[in-house]
Design an enzyme around this catalytic site. Structure first.
Site, PDB file in Angstrom:
ATOM      1  CB  CYS A 156      30.048  38.209  38.500  1.00 31.14           C
ATOM      2  SG  CYS A 156      31.140  36.940  37.825  1.00 31.14           S
ATOM      3  CG  HIS A 179      33.488  40.036  35.996  1.00 31.98           C
ATOM      4  ND1 HIS A 179      33.057  39.767  37.271  1.00 31.98           N
ATOM      5  CD2 HIS A 179      33.070  41.306  35.717  1.00 31.98           C
ATOM      6  CE1 HIS A 179      32.412  40.833  37.751  1.00 31.98           C
ATOM      7  NE2 HIS A 179      32.399  41.760  36.821  1.00 31.98           N
TER       8      HIS A 179
END
Length: 788
Positions: A317, A748
């Site tokens: 990510c 994330h």
């Protein structure tokens, strides 16, 4: 069949070590699932989509291909979504991808006329059958290189468990009613497996958790293992055992025996608390996770050019969020999409286009910006998988080639560096220049004389002055939190007030004067306190601001600041432009009398004494002081922590800085960062030839270079670097990369980009209209310079 037999010499049977591509086209993101399927060259084992296989035939003349086509199997009903129980993507118990199943069919295809033969078939030559079987059975190159899953590392067995000493002190632990023996905490309690003491866990940054009594007990006694009460059940594998000297959650194979020593019958206990790993997982559903990902919002999906998602390869990510913003900038779009076709890049590429950065950047640009892989009406937004690009960009970096989460800032800098290297000697087409700017530091000592240090950079890294928070209720919240902490209670999550700091104050911090203690003045020939200020020598086309949310707290423990940044739509940094050497200013002399090699090897006793008080050896402390030019305790401590594992850390002092063979390529690398060659050599010598440590050394030693590099100053004192883009100081916010989690190495990343008059969220493969962009929660902010 005769045509196939006549071309058998161009067919190879792959060896076990042969790299075979069969899941993705080398020049596009076509796969066997695409409408035209995938064509595998049976000589090079490179794969191509139907639109591109003809290019390969033109380039190589290879006519024989294995055509692989996948079609979706019918499914009776959708599988229900399940709440994850494991930090993993696409694994059992992890975040469910709901991937459909496929039927796969094969043909032998002969170019240029696309003649087809069925496979399997007994009529095919044996060499063809053997080659196809080997291709289908082999582990593909894509699978070998891609990151398999995002999951926590498996716990290791503690080296202290097998020979753990348990005291016969008569302690019997009751099955319930536990409380910390040093405070009133009744949650987050840990049982020390050596003496049976029950103590509370560590205090979190926001005052929650415990009061550090368990870890302090270890520091006092050295008893290594503790188990978290409330996690012990009949399934002992689920119990949370922590090893303080190993600083990690571990496995204790003798846990049943160790518990029995204190009268604990684990078979009857019920779970009442989350383990450390479960708490980490639970954080993925907290406020930050929901806010940054806009969870719960009815996000309208977007399709077409510029609205293609990037599938998470397992821990990518950081790459996805960064590249989405990069390819929203004008120069990168122009260079790799508008002005360079896929065929041009493929023609220019070497024999294996999968290892060519220019080819894979062009492929990624066309995948993201063409709209080919973002079509409305599809049942699922699959996005594209940047496997080949990740493999190429990570090839020269050991961290990015692993399956671990990485820092988006570090990735951005590495990516820009690779693009600059690829385009070296041709700055006119180098899109990385749009981010590059000059920084100038001015150092003034009490003599009134000055020194100027100048370097180039791609990001402006900003401290966050929490004392500039503008929340009216912050002081009241902090007082209430302190009162609850004194009572052993935690603040409810919905009552937490986060500091809110204006971006302007962060920018002012960069330019504000800073004291440099223990600075050696070549004018005064003594150590003194100097003042340092900084400014920009040029304003880039795109300004990237890095918010230093990760700081070092007491004990050198990294912590993430829980803070909001008030970021306006436009900013003006005109007042941050440096002025260079001014009329009437006098430069510090280059070195001074008595600055001999012998004296350079003398460590400052004050620095050494302070470091030794922290438990370090005298030799190590002297080396730290010498290698940081006696500039201060903090710089010496940073050097010492970074070099504790150096093979020559215990070598005699007389060898410090000696016999270090400096590679010219390392010097060139530092020079490419904007440092002068003399300073680069000095830093590499002080850092044992390690480029990363040398860079840190330069930043931690602002007085290391006493020579002026203001040879680019104009007569009016304004510094100019013709090689860098420059313009006015007004900028518009166009994107941000936000981070969810307690460390850059986990959690994330999500990107928000301003496109076509609206904010858009790019959350891996999901792309949609952003209704509430978290503009105050960014980690990296991207600004575009406005025309004058």
């Amino acid at each position: 069949m005769e045509l196939l037999r006549s071309n058998l010499s161009r067919v190879r049977i792959p060896e076990p070590t042969t790299r075979i591509y069969k899941h993705e086209c080398c020049v596009s993101f076509d796969t066997p699932k695409s409408e035209g399927g995938l064509f595998v060259d049976m000589s090079t084992f490179l794969a191509f989509g139907k639109e591109y296989v003809g290019w390969n035939y033109e380039k190589t003349g290879n006519p024989v291909y294995l055509h692989i086509k996948q079609t979706v199997k019918a499914v009776d009903e959708d599988r229900p979504s399940k709440k994850p129980t494991l930090l993993a993507i696409g694994l059992e118990g992890g975040f469910d991808n709901n991937e459909p199943e496929y039927d796969e069919s094969y043909q032998i295809v002969l170019l240029p006329d696309y003649l087809t033969l069925p496979f399997p078939s007994v009529e095919l030559p044996e060499k063809i059958r053997l080659a196809v079987d080997a291709i289908l059975l082999a582990e593909s190159a894509e699978r070998k290189e891609q990151v398999a899953a995002w999951t926590a590392d498996k716990k290791l067995t503690s080296k202290y468990a097998m020979e753990l000493v348990q005291l016969d002190n008569g302690v019997v632990v009751p099955p319930s009613g536990w409380k910390c023996s040093k405070c009133d905490k009744t949650e987050n309690l840990w049982l020390n497996l050596t003496d049976g003491t029950i103590l509370c866990g560590r205090r979190n940054w926001d005052g929650s958790g415990g009061n550090d009594h368990a870890v302090n007990h270890y520091r006092e006694t050295g008893y290594p293992l503790a188990v978290k009460l409330g996690t012990i059940t009949a399934d002992l594998e689920g119990a949370d055992v922590y090893s303080y000297p190993e600083d990690d959650s571990v496995v204790d194979p003798l846990l049943a025996q160790h518990l029995a020593h204190f009268g604990i019958d684990f078979s009857s206990l019920q779970k009442t608390e989350m383990t450390t790993a479960e708490r980490e997982l639970d954080q993925n559903f907290n406020f930050d996770w929901n806010r940054i990902q806009e969870t719960g919002q009815d996000v309208e999906p977007l399709f077409g050019p510029g609205y293609t998602g990037l599938v998470n390869l397992g821990n990518s990510c950081y790459l996805a969020a960064t590249m989405q913003v990069v390819f929203s900038t004008r120069l990168f779009c122009t260079r790799y999409f508008l002005e360079q076709s896929l065929k041009t890049a493929f023609t220019m590429a070497p024999a294996d286009p999968t290892v060519d950065l220019n080819m894979q950047l062009t492929k990624l640009a066309h995948g993201l910006l063409s709209g080919k892989y973002s079509v409305p009406g599809t049942e699922k937004l699959e996005g594209i998988r940047p496997r080949m690009f990740k493999s190429v960009i990570a090839a020269s970096h050991p961290d990015f080639s692993t399956m671990r989460q990485q820092d988006a800032l570090e990735f951005f800098l590495h990516f820009i560096d690779q693009v600059e290297r690829m385009n070296s000697g041709n700055s006119k087409i180098d899109p990385s220049r749009s981010f590059k700017f000059g920084i100038e530091e001015r150092i003034q000592c009490p003599s009134g004389k000055v020194a100027y240090n100048k370097r180039n950079d791609y990001i402006l890294s900003l401290n966050i002055p929490l004392d500039k928070a503008i929340n009216k209720k912050l002081e009241e919240f902090q007082k209430s939190k302190a009162e609850k902490a004194a009572e052993g209670k935690e603040m409810p999550a919905d009552e937490i007030v986060r500091p809110r700091v204006p971006l302007k104050d962060c920018l002012d911090c960069f330019s504000s004067p800073e004291e440099i203690h223990d600075f050696y003045s070549s004018a005064l020939k003594t150590r003194t306190t100097a003042t340092k200020t900084a400014g920009l020598t040029s304003f880039p086309d795109y300004l990237v601001l890095h918010m230093r949310k990760f700081v070092m707290e007491e004990g050198w423990v990294p912590k993430k600041l829980d803070v909001y940044i008030d970021v306006p739509d436009t900013i003006d940094i005109s007042d941050m432009r440096s002025r260079g050497l001014q009329p009437g200013e006098e430069l510090l002399p280059e070195g001074g009398a008595g600055d001999s090699e012998e004296q350079k090897l003398l460590a400052d006793e004050g620095i050494v004494t302070q470091l030794m008080s922290m438990g370090f050896s005298s030799l190590h402390c002297q080396k730290a002081a010498i290698n940081t030019s006696n500039t201060g305790v903090e710089a010496a401590m940073n050097w010492l922590l970074a070099h504790m594992d150096d093979p020559d850390i215990d070598a005699p002092i007389s060898q410090v800085g000696k016999n270090v063979d400096i590679d010219q390529s390392q010097v060139d690398t530092l020079v490419s960062f904007g440092f002068h060659e003399d300073l680069a050599r000095k830093a590499l010598k002080a850092s044992g030839g390690d480029i990363e440590k040398a860079t840190d050394w330069i930043f931690n030693n602002p007085g290391a270079s006493e020579t002026s590099d203001m040879d680019t100053s104009c007569s009016d004192g304004t510094s100019v670097d013709a090689a860098l883009p420059d313009g006015g100081g007004r900028y518009r916010l166009i994107g941000l990369v936000s981070h969810i989690g307690t460390s850059t190495q986990c959690g994330h990343y999500v990107a928000h980009i301003y496109k076509d008059g609206r904010w858009v969220i790019f959350n891996d493969e999901k792309v949609g209209v952003s209704k509430n962009p978290p503009l105050d929660m960014g980690y990296l902010y991207f600004f575009e310079r406005l025309s004058d």
